[in-house]
Design an enzyme around this catalytic site. Sequence first.
Site, PDB file in Angstrom:
ATOM      1  N   GLY A  51      26.603  -1.278  66.142  1.00 33.51           N
ATOM      2  CA  GLY A  51      26.253   0.134  66.238  1.00 33.51           C
ATOM      3  C   GLY A  51      27.465   0.928  66.652  1.00 33.51           C
ATOM      4  O   GLY A  51      28.432   0.370  67.163  1.00 33.51           O
ATOM      5  N   CYS A  78      28.584  -7.678  67.442  1.00 29.60           N
ATOM      6  CA  CYS A  78      29.396  -6.528  67.845  1.00 29.60           C
ATOM      7  C   CYS A  78      28.715  -5.754  68.987  1.00 29.60           C
ATOM      8  O   CYS A  78      28.605  -6.266  70.085  1.00 29.60           O
ATOM      9  CB  CYS A  78      29.698  -5.662  66.631  1.00 29.60           C
ATOM     10  SG  CYS A  78      31.078  -4.573  66.916  1.00 29.60           S
ATOM     11  N   TYR A  79      28.199  -4.550  68.721  1.00 32.37           N
ATOM     12  CA  TYR A  79      27.508  -3.825  69.802  1.00 32.37           C
ATOM     13  C   TYR A  79      26.413  -4.697  70.398  1.00 32.37           C
ATOM     14  O   TYR A  79      26.194  -4.700  71.617  1.00 32.37           O
ATOM     15  CB  TYR A  79      26.910  -2.522  69.261  1.00 32.37           C
ATOM     16  CG  TYR A  79      26.222  -1.691  70.328  1.00 32.37           C
ATOM     17  CD1 TYR A  79      26.945  -0.818  71.118  1.00 32.37           C
ATOM     18  CD2 TYR A  79      24.839  -1.809  70.559  1.00 32.37           C
ATOM     19  CE1 TYR A  79      26.326  -0.072  72.120  1.00 32.37           C
ATOM     20  CE2 TYR A  79      24.213  -1.066  71.551  1.00 32.37           C
ATOM     21  CZ  TYR A  79      24.969  -0.192  72.326  1.00 32.37           C
ATOM     22  OH  TYR A  79      24.351   0.537  73.315  1.00 32.37           O
ATOM     23  N   HIS A 166      31.796  -9.109  62.340  1.00 28.87           N
ATOM     24  CA  HIS A 166      30.637  -8.927  61.455  1.00 28.87           C
ATOM     25  C   HIS A 166      30.562 -10.047  60.416  1.00 28.87           C
ATOM     26  O   HIS A 166      31.283 -10.003  59.413  1.00 28.87           O
ATOM     27  CB  HIS A 166      30.739  -7.581  60.734  1.00 28.87           C
ATOM     28  CG  HIS A 166      30.538  -6.424  61.652  1.00 28.87           C
ATOM     29  ND1 HIS A 166      29.303  -5.914  61.954  1.00 28.87           N
ATOM     30  CD2 HIS A 166      31.424  -5.711  62.375  1.00 28.87           C
ATOM     31  CE1 HIS A 166      29.423  -4.919  62.806  1.00 28.87           C
ATOM     32  NE2 HIS A 166      30.696  -4.766  63.087  1.00 28.87           N
ATOM     33  N   GLU A 168      28.234 -10.506  58.352  1.00 30.95           N
ATOM     34  CA  GLU A 168      27.457 -10.063  57.183  1.00 30.95           C
ATOM     35  C   GLU A 168      28.319  -9.457  56.072  1.00 30.95           C
ATOM     36  O   GLU A 168      27.858  -9.319  54.944  1.00 30.95           O
ATOM     37  CB  GLU A 168      26.365  -9.078  57.621  1.00 30.95           C
ATOM     38  CG  GLU A 168      26.826  -7.745  58.205  1.00 30.95           C
ATOM     39  CD  GLU A 168      27.156  -7.798  59.693  1.00 30.95           C
ATOM     40  OE1 GLU A 168      27.406  -8.891  60.207  1.00 30.95           O
ATOM     41  OE2 GLU A 168      27.193  -6.725  60.329  1.00 30.95           O
ATOM     42  N   VAL A 223      12.005   1.101  36.459  1.00 30.60           N
ATOM     43  CA  VAL A 223      11.668  -0.275  36.815  1.00 30.60           C
ATOM     44  C   VAL A 223      10.709  -0.341  38.017  1.00 30.60           C
ATOM     45  O   VAL A 223       9.725  -1.090  37.997  1.00 30.60           O
ATOM     46  CB  VAL A 223      12.965  -1.082  37.118  1.00 30.60           C
ATOM     47  CG1 VAL A 223      12.640  -2.486  37.584  1.00 30.60           C
ATOM     48  CG2 VAL A 223      13.844  -1.132  35.883  1.00 30.60           C
ATOM     49  N   ASP A 224      10.973   0.477  39.052  1.00 32.97           N
ATOM     50  CA  ASP A 224      10.171   0.368  40.279  1.00 32.97           C
ATOM     51  C   ASP A 224       8.688   0.652  40.036  1.00 32.97           C
ATOM     52  O   ASP A 224       7.813  -0.104  40.461  1.00 32.97           O
ATOM     53  CB  ASP A 224      10.679   1.325  41.364  1.00 32.97           C
ATOM     54  CG  ASP A 224      12.138   1.082  41.684  1.00 32.97           C
ATOM     55  OD1 ASP A 224      12.649   0.018  41.284  1.00 32.97           O
ATOM     56  OD2 ASP A 224      12.758   1.945  42.309  1.00 32.97           O
ATOM     57  N   SER A 225       8.402   1.762  39.344  1.00 29.73           N
ATOM     58  CA  SER A 225       6.989   2.092  39.158  1.00 29.73           C
ATOM     59  C   SER A 225       6.334   1.112  38.169  1.00 29.73           C
ATOM     60  O   SER A 225       5.161   0.773  38.323  1.00 29.73           O
ATOM     61  CB  SER A 225       6.806   3.550  38.716  1.00 29.73           C
ATOM     62  OG  SER A 225       7.328   3.754  37.432  1.00 29.73           O
ATOM     63  N   LYS A 365      16.300  -3.510  45.874  1.00 26.56           N
ATOM     64  CA  LYS A 365      16.293  -3.266  44.419  1.00 26.56           C
ATOM     65  C   LYS A 365      16.456  -4.554  43.591  1.00 26.56           C
ATOM     66  O   LYS A 365      15.742  -4.772  42.622  1.00 26.56           O
ATOM     67  CB  LYS A 365      17.441  -2.305  44.081  1.00 26.56           C
ATOM     68  CG  LYS A 365      17.472  -1.878  42.640  1.00 26.56           C
ATOM     69  CD  LYS A 365      16.505  -0.756  42.397  1.00 26.56           C
ATOM     70  CE  LYS A 365      16.451  -0.356  40.941  1.00 26.56           C
ATOM     71  NZ  LYS A 365      15.482   0.718  40.722  1.00 26.56           N
TER      72      LYS A 365
END
Length: 509
Positions: A51, A78-79, A166, A168, A223-225, A365
């Site tokens: 953060g 980290c934080y 980090h 990630e 695509v989503d709907s 997504k």
Amino acid sequence: MILILDFGSQYTQLIARRVREMKVYCEIHPCTLSGEQIKALAPQAIILSGGPSSVLGEASPTVDKQIFAWGLPILGVCYGQQLMVALLGGKVENAGHSEYGRTELKICGGQQDFFFSVEQTSVVWMSHGDRVINLPEGFEVWATSANAPYAAIANPARQLYGIQFHPEVTHSVFGKEMIHNFLFEIAKAKPDWSMANFLSSKSAEIKAQVGEAKVICGLSGGVDSSVTAILLHEALGGQLICVFVDNGLLRKDEAKQVGSMVREHYKINLVHVDAADHFLSKLDGVSDPEKKRKIIGHEFIEIFDQEAHKLQGVKFLAQGTLYPDVIESVSFKGPSAVIKSHHNVGGLPEKMKLALIEPMRELFKDEVRTLGRELGLPESFINRHPFPGPGLAVRIPGAVTKEKVATLQEADAIILEEIRAAGWYDKIWQCFGVLLPVKSVGVMGDARTYEWTLALRSVGSVDAMTADWTHLPYELLGRISNRVINEVPRINRVVYDITSKPPGTIEWE
Ligand code: XMP
């Protein structure tokens, strides 16, 4: 479930992605949850994110200290590490100068668990101003860096771990191994999060929630709907009714294609509303981009609501909300500045007073794409380029007319055809035309022309937050230009947009 508590780092979502990639289910929640709320989520392990704050600052974000006494594996990043140290009686100070970027990490412990299969010396990504200078009781040093004597620390007996860097981000060369080790060596998580599992448990959950009632779902052609609709159809069959509002601002033949896929292939109940003339009349003479977006969003809600009222027994509204939208609204940071008012189906739930079903609100997504494949959607559909909710209206600067929409549809179809034929479609994020309200003089045959200009836009991007204009081959640009000018009556000039984002945006409006 692995709980990720968000202290506002730009990388929090990346932690979640990494965990999910390893087929372990996780959720991000704001750090402001109380101890009781955290307990109620029953996490198997907790990751405290990084953060922007300093634990030395007044009113800096914190967490209920009792979580450290539950015996759960906890990893502070980290934080998160500094906070853990400060709350458990260690000491953090301002490092004097921040350490930022690639840093060499030297391991001196934890080779059997957190650092299992990680090389003794490797590059990690640092981004911090504070650093730990005194460890709480029971903690030992597991790694150091030039500026962080406590780059990795652990209290293995209590399963508490802290790292200054980090893992990630991809710049941390062994970052994935470390996250893997925390999940599987330390937290003993099981890699059982898969799309097939997700699908069957979601279907059961939706059936139980909906009972005999009817569910309405707006289809946009995206695509989503579409994935939302097909998932609901699998669970509910005839209880699902989809509504497709054709605003007349779609790509050439798109309304037809969506209609046939949904109705004929999937046998989903579909109400097709042809509202092209209605939208065009509302947009008549409007040239301000935000006004256009607002009008289209508003009219969509009105029409959708009217259609829903014609149906009997509808109690639920389904939406294709994705996880990034959910996090945006609960994020510890708060929403960022609005550059454009995106219109999808926002505003509908308040207007319609229906209960919401958002089956994909835990998914990213790319996970939606995987789900789409699981549901049998063709690859060509799943990999379609994004298309804005307000459609071609935001690609026609100035006032929108029927003639301009038809002209742009023709040009757009040629662009896509050529991009596909040249094998570029799957390599780029988006490619489209923008019909400029600029006329110029040309000559065709022996005659003078005075027609509109088409701007061609092609960008590469990973998340649409930033984008680079694509270096399309000159031959391809030439073919598109020739075909558009020869085949589309009202265009006599084609230009190529070479603006990146930032400072430009992808769409022109
Ligand atoms: P901008 O133009 O903001 O676009 O750089 C970023 C991405 O978002 C798409 N876009 C939209 N998508 N509703 C959407 O669902 C919208 O109103 C909308 N406006 C822009 C754009 O195509 C690009 O991929």
